[in-house]
Design an enzyme around this catalytic site. Sequence first.
Site, PDB file in Angstrom:
ATOM      1  N   ARG A  18     -40.456  51.355 -35.474  1.00 45.54           N
ATOM      2  CA  ARG A  18     -40.460  52.714 -36.042  1.00 45.54           C
ATOM      3  C   ARG A  18     -39.092  52.962 -36.672  1.00 45.54           C
ATOM      4  O   ARG A  18     -38.181  52.150 -36.532  1.00 45.54           O
ATOM      5  CB  ARG A  18     -40.847  53.798 -35.016  1.00 45.54           C
ATOM      6  N   GLY A  19     -38.964  54.123 -37.336  1.00 40.61           N
ATOM      7  CA  GLY A  19     -37.746  54.385 -38.097  1.00 40.61           C
ATOM      8  C   GLY A  19     -38.016  53.983 -39.545  1.00 40.61           C
ATOM      9  O   GLY A  19     -38.566  52.901 -39.793  1.00 40.61           O
ATOM     10  N   ALA A  20     -37.636  54.862 -40.478  1.00 41.90           N
ATOM     11  CA  ALA A  20     -38.062  54.683 -41.877  1.00 41.90           C
ATOM     12  C   ALA A  20     -37.686  53.316 -42.474  1.00 41.90           C
ATOM     13  O   ALA A  20     -38.561  52.592 -42.968  1.00 41.90           O
ATOM     14  CB  ALA A  20     -37.501  55.830 -42.713  1.00 41.90           C
TER      15      ALA A  20
ATOM     16  N   ARG B 265     -48.656  55.187 -41.426  1.00 44.61           N
ATOM     17  CA  ARG B 265     -47.804  56.363 -41.191  1.00 44.61           C
ATOM     18  C   ARG B 265     -47.513  57.022 -42.546  1.00 44.61           C
ATOM     19  O   ARG B 265     -47.004  56.368 -43.459  1.00 44.61           O
ATOM     20  CB  ARG B 265     -46.489  55.969 -40.477  1.00 44.61           C
TER      21      ARG B 265
ATOM     22  N   GLN C  43     -37.185  59.073 -28.585  1.00 42.64           N
ATOM     23  CA  GLN C  43     -36.395  58.058 -29.279  1.00 42.64           C
ATOM     24  C   GLN C  43     -34.912  58.220 -28.974  1.00 42.64           C
ATOM     25  O   GLN C  43     -34.145  57.258 -29.012  1.00 42.64           O
ATOM     26  CB  GLN C  43     -36.608  58.156 -30.798  1.00 42.64           C
TER      27      GLN C  43
ATOM     28  N   ASP D  11     -36.544  60.452 -43.086  1.00 41.70           N
ATOM     29  CA  ASP D  11     -37.757  59.702 -43.416  1.00 41.70           C
ATOM     30  C   ASP D  11     -38.127  59.857 -44.873  1.00 41.70           C
ATOM     31  O   ASP D  11     -38.807  59.012 -45.441  1.00 41.70           O
ATOM     32  CB  ASP D  11     -38.918  60.168 -42.529  1.00 41.70           C
TER      33      ASP D  11
ATOM     34  N   ASN E  93     -37.391  64.722 -41.530  1.00 41.62           N
ATOM     35  CA  ASN E  93     -36.917  63.842 -40.458  1.00 41.62           C
ATOM     36  C   ASN E  93     -37.632  64.248 -39.171  1.00 41.62           C
ATOM     37  O   ASN E  93     -38.433  65.195 -39.137  1.00 41.62           O
ATOM     38  CB  ASN E  93     -35.393  63.935 -40.333  1.00 41.62           C
ATOM     39  N   LYS E  94     -37.311  63.545 -38.105  1.00 37.23           N
ATOM     40  CA  LYS E  94     -37.964  63.741 -36.810  1.00 37.23           C
ATOM     41  C   LYS E  94     -38.085  65.211 -36.428  1.00 37.23           C
ATOM     42  O   LYS E  94     -37.156  65.993 -36.621  1.00 37.23           O
ATOM     43  CB  LYS E  94     -37.174  62.985 -35.745  1.00 37.23           C
TER      44      LYS E  94
HETATM   45  O1  MRU Z   1     -41.339  58.567 -35.473  1.00 35.71           O
HETATM   46  P1  MRU Z   1     -40.147  57.725 -35.750  1.00 35.71           P
HETATM   47  O2  MRU Z   1     -39.471  57.212 -34.515  1.00 35.71           O
HETATM   48  O3  MRU Z   1     -40.460  56.604 -36.727  1.00 35.71           O
HETATM   49  O4  MRU Z   1     -39.128  58.689 -36.465  1.00 35.71           O
HETATM   50  C1  MRU Z   1     -37.891  58.195 -36.879  1.00 35.71           C
HETATM   51  C2  MRU Z   1     -37.003  59.216 -37.460  1.00 35.71           C
HETATM   52  O5  MRU Z   1     -37.358  60.350 -37.643  1.00 35.71           O
HETATM   53  C3  MRU Z   1     -35.642  58.748 -37.885  1.00 35.71           C
HETATM   54  O6  MRU Z   1     -34.707  59.760 -37.727  1.00 35.71           O
HETATM   55  C4  MRU Z   1     -35.709  58.355 -39.375  1.00 35.71           C
HETATM   56  O7  MRU Z   1     -36.738  57.433 -39.592  1.00 35.71           O
HETATM   57  C5  MRU Z   1     -34.440  57.808 -39.857  1.00 35.71           C
HETATM   58  S1  MRU Z   1     -34.232  56.158 -39.326  1.00 35.71           S
HETATM   59  C6  MRU Z   1     -32.860  55.453 -39.956  1.00 35.71           C
END
Ligand code: MRU
Length: 351
Positions: free
Chosen positions: A53-55, A96, A201, A242, A252-253
Amino acid sequence: MEGLKVHSSLKTVEWKNNKVVMIDQTKLPNRLEFVEFSDFRQVADAIKNLVVRGAPAIGVSGAFGMALAVLQSNAQTKDNLIKDLEEAKKILIETRPTAVNLKWGLEKIMGVALKGSDVSEIKKLVIDTAKKMADDDVQTNMTMGKLGSELFDDNDVILTHCNAGALATVAYGTALGVIRAAKESGKKVKVIATETRPVQQGSRLTAFELKHDGIDVSLIPDTAVGYSMAKGLVNKVIVGADRILRTGHVFNKIGTYQVATMAKQHGIPFYVAAPLSTFDMKSNPEDVVIEQRKGSEVTGIGENKTAPDDINVINPAFDMTPPQLITGIITEKGVAKPPYEESIKKLFEAN
Ligand code: MRU
């Protein structure tokens, strides 16, 4: 888990012997386990289930999924191989919807594939490009880290939300990359990490990777952001993203908007760090699909149920922070400052 150096020796996602290898992030922080995939559908499931996970990490994983798809294809003609790739892309993109890096990664691979003249050339181009995207991700993060670290001072206490670290990228991280670079430049910085419910996370991943790198980190519940700021425990904020629009709206999250609003209330600078691959220069705020995740993430913690049966749940995975709450957006091409329409445009013109 002993000796884990998440940012240097280990990669969150990697191409090894024609397979995709990734850290299973659902097992952290209790177990460091790797999973290995030879079918692009397994990569799609891994993205959907937050194994990765993470963009930026899902952008590269999507590209590696396409690399598996060319190896899996029995196509004998260019047209048939492109059809197989289109099919794989469709399955991978549906996993996603919010992080634009996934679309970016898949489209980049399709663009390269279309340029190949025959089946064997396309296969080679796709695999080489996906591997290069993974290498470039680390370089981009290090450049971004160096540029962003100049905005941070000795003795800063920096709050971060979710995980925008090595585990959200191939290595080093975006927001946590800036923090790593600040520390590497000799500044003493401390971090406050929010827990980031519902999937945690912050506590499972950010606290874990910073602790392993010897960066001073304190964990707070999400509900203690206002308290920490009001008490003067925080003097800067940095998060990842994201998707960032040309107007400077940042997706973002979930909870980022609350953190940014609280930072504004207390006059605390709020920074976002993200590579240019996280920018979506075409969409408007209302076009962006916010992923809604299953209710069980909210009605329990791990296997433990913490809510009554059959309760209604609203579980958006992301929110939108408007540009007026953002002090600066750190990229590998420089730092954009308000007004964002102008400064973001300039970053792309310089690219
Ligand atoms: O649901 P996730 O864990 O994929 O969400 C991740 C985030 O929101 C991060 O802050 C974002 O992807 C930036 S990662 C460098």
